[in-house]
Design an enzyme around this catalytic site. Sequence first.
Site, PDB file in Angstrom:
ATOM      1  N   ARG A  56       0.883  -1.130   0.067  1.00 45.59           N
ATOM      2  CA  ARG A  56      -0.107   0.096   0.072  1.00 45.59           C
ATOM      3  C   ARG A  56       0.925   1.298   0.294  1.00 45.59           C
ATOM      4  NH1 ARG A  56      -5.215  -1.574   0.410  1.00 45.59           N
ATOM      5  NH2 ARG A  56      -5.460  -3.442   1.196  1.00 45.59           N
ATOM      6  N   ASP A  57       0.339   2.048  -0.898  1.00 49.10           N
ATOM      7  CA  ASP A  57       1.061   3.289  -0.802  1.00 49.10           C
ATOM      8  C   ASP A  57       0.907   4.353   0.593  1.00 49.10           C
ATOM      9  OD1 ASP A  57       2.076   5.586  -3.462  1.00 49.10           O
ATOM     10  OD2 ASP A  57       1.685   6.188  -1.440  1.00 49.10           O
ATOM     11  N   ILE A  58       2.353   4.981   0.960  1.00 48.80           N
ATOM     12  CA  ILE A  58       1.975   5.548   2.351  1.00 48.80           C
ATOM     13  C   ILE A  58       1.204   6.817   2.390  1.00 48.80           C
ATOM     14  CG2 ILE A  58       4.150   6.977   1.914  1.00 48.80           C
ATOM     15  CD1 ILE A  58       5.047   5.681   4.736  1.00 48.80           C
TER      16      ILE A  58
ATOM     17  N   HIS B 107       7.635   1.329 -10.993  1.00 50.26           N
ATOM     18  CA  HIS B 107       6.585   0.612 -10.248  1.00 50.26           C
ATOM     19  C   HIS B 107       5.273   1.135 -10.942  1.00 50.26           C
ATOM     20  CE1 HIS B 107       7.687   4.734  -8.486  1.00 50.26           C
ATOM     21  NE2 HIS B 107       6.372   4.950  -8.519  1.00 50.26           N
ATOM     22  N   MET B 108       4.210   0.465 -10.460  1.00 48.07           N
ATOM     23  CA  MET B 108       2.799   0.619 -11.197  1.00 48.07           C
ATOM     24  C   MET B 108       2.111   1.223  -9.837  1.00 48.07           C
ATOM     25  SD  MET B 108       0.387  -2.004 -13.228  1.00 48.07           S
ATOM     26  CE  MET B 108       1.035  -1.843 -14.608  1.00 48.07           C
ATOM     27  N   HIS B 109       1.375   2.595 -10.191  1.00 45.72           N
ATOM     28  CA  HIS B 109       0.334   2.596  -9.144  1.00 45.72           C
ATOM     29  C   HIS B 109      -1.070   1.995  -9.587  1.00 45.72           C
ATOM     30  CE1 HIS B 109       2.436   6.383  -7.424  1.00 45.72           C
ATOM     31  NE2 HIS B 109       2.964   6.073  -8.550  1.00 45.72           N
TER      32      HIS B 109
HETATM   33  P1  AMP Z   1       5.929   7.987  -7.987  1.00 42.04           P
HETATM   34  O1  AMP Z   1       5.875   9.409  -7.889  1.00 42.04           O
HETATM   35  O2  AMP Z   1       5.182   7.515  -9.239  1.00 42.04           O
HETATM   36  O3  AMP Z   1       7.788   7.730  -8.111  1.00 42.04           O
HETATM   37  O4  AMP Z   1       5.282   7.455  -6.864  1.00 42.04           O
HETATM   38  C1  AMP Z   1       6.125   7.185  -5.464  1.00 42.04           C
HETATM   39  C2  AMP Z   1       5.118   6.732  -4.574  1.00 42.04           C
HETATM   40  O5  AMP Z   1       5.671   5.898  -3.394  1.00 42.04           O
HETATM   41  C3  AMP Z   1       4.293   8.081  -3.940  1.00 42.04           C
HETATM   42  O6  AMP Z   1       2.757   7.829  -4.128  1.00 42.04           O
HETATM   43  C4  AMP Z   1       4.578   7.745  -2.354  1.00 42.04           C
HETATM   44  O7  AMP Z   1       3.476   8.259  -1.456  1.00 42.04           O
HETATM   45  C5  AMP Z   1       5.175   6.403  -2.172  1.00 42.04           C
HETATM   46  N1  AMP Z   1       5.980   6.127  -1.167  1.00 42.04           N
HETATM   47  C6  AMP Z   1       6.993   6.899  -0.867  1.00 42.04           C
HETATM   48  N2  AMP Z   1       7.616   6.100   0.296  1.00 42.04           N
HETATM   49  C7  AMP Z   1       6.791   5.200   0.377  1.00 42.04           C
HETATM   50  C8  AMP Z   1       6.819   4.013   1.541  1.00 42.04           C
HETATM   51  N3  AMP Z   1       8.011   3.923   2.456  1.00 42.04           N
HETATM   52  N4  AMP Z   1       6.106   3.283   1.562  1.00 42.04           N
HETATM   53  C9  AMP Z   1       5.069   2.991   0.703  1.00 42.04           C
HETATM   54  N5  AMP Z   1       5.013   4.194  -0.257  1.00 42.04           N
HETATM   55  C10 AMP Z   1       5.735   5.013  -0.352  1.00 42.04           C
END
Ligand code: AMP
Length: 115
Positions: free
Chosen positions: A30-32, A101-103
């Site tokens: 899960r995204d933080i 990564h994929m959202h």
């Molecule tokens: P991006 O902008 O596509 O590189 O997305 C990076 C994502 O990683 C963002 O949505 C952040 O909220 C998420 N993120 C950063 N650190 C963590 C973490 N420790 N655990 C989970 N998600 C994270």
Amino acid sequence: MAKETIFSKIIRRKIPADILYQDDLVTAFRDINPRAPSHILIVTNLIIPTVNNVTTEHEVALGRLFTVAAKISKQEGISEDGYRLIVNCNRHGGQEIYHLHMHLLGGRSLGPLVV
Ligand code: AMP
């Protein structure tokens, strides 16, 4: 060996995350900072910095991102209503973490893609 990232530390369980799925190629957690009721990141275990670094050798892992997205969307109960898959690349794409990564976003209507 590519430089360690926050995500590679999550993959190796060096820092905590809410991991939903892991196999030999990808890890999903899960995204933080969730931007939707379901906001999950599906990450290649191999550190590929951006889509620009993708080669044919990565095609199996990249395909796995989609099969895991389909599996998790069902687990989350969002597959029928639908969801959005996003891969950001570099500065103009809004990429923050340089580990491919994929959202997976869903659980509410996301509206049109605004650019
Ligand atoms: P991006 O902008 O596509 O590189 O997305 C990076 C994502 O990683 C963002 O949505 C952040 O909220 C998420 N993120 C950063 N650190 C963590 C973490 N420790 N655990 C989970 N998600 C994270």
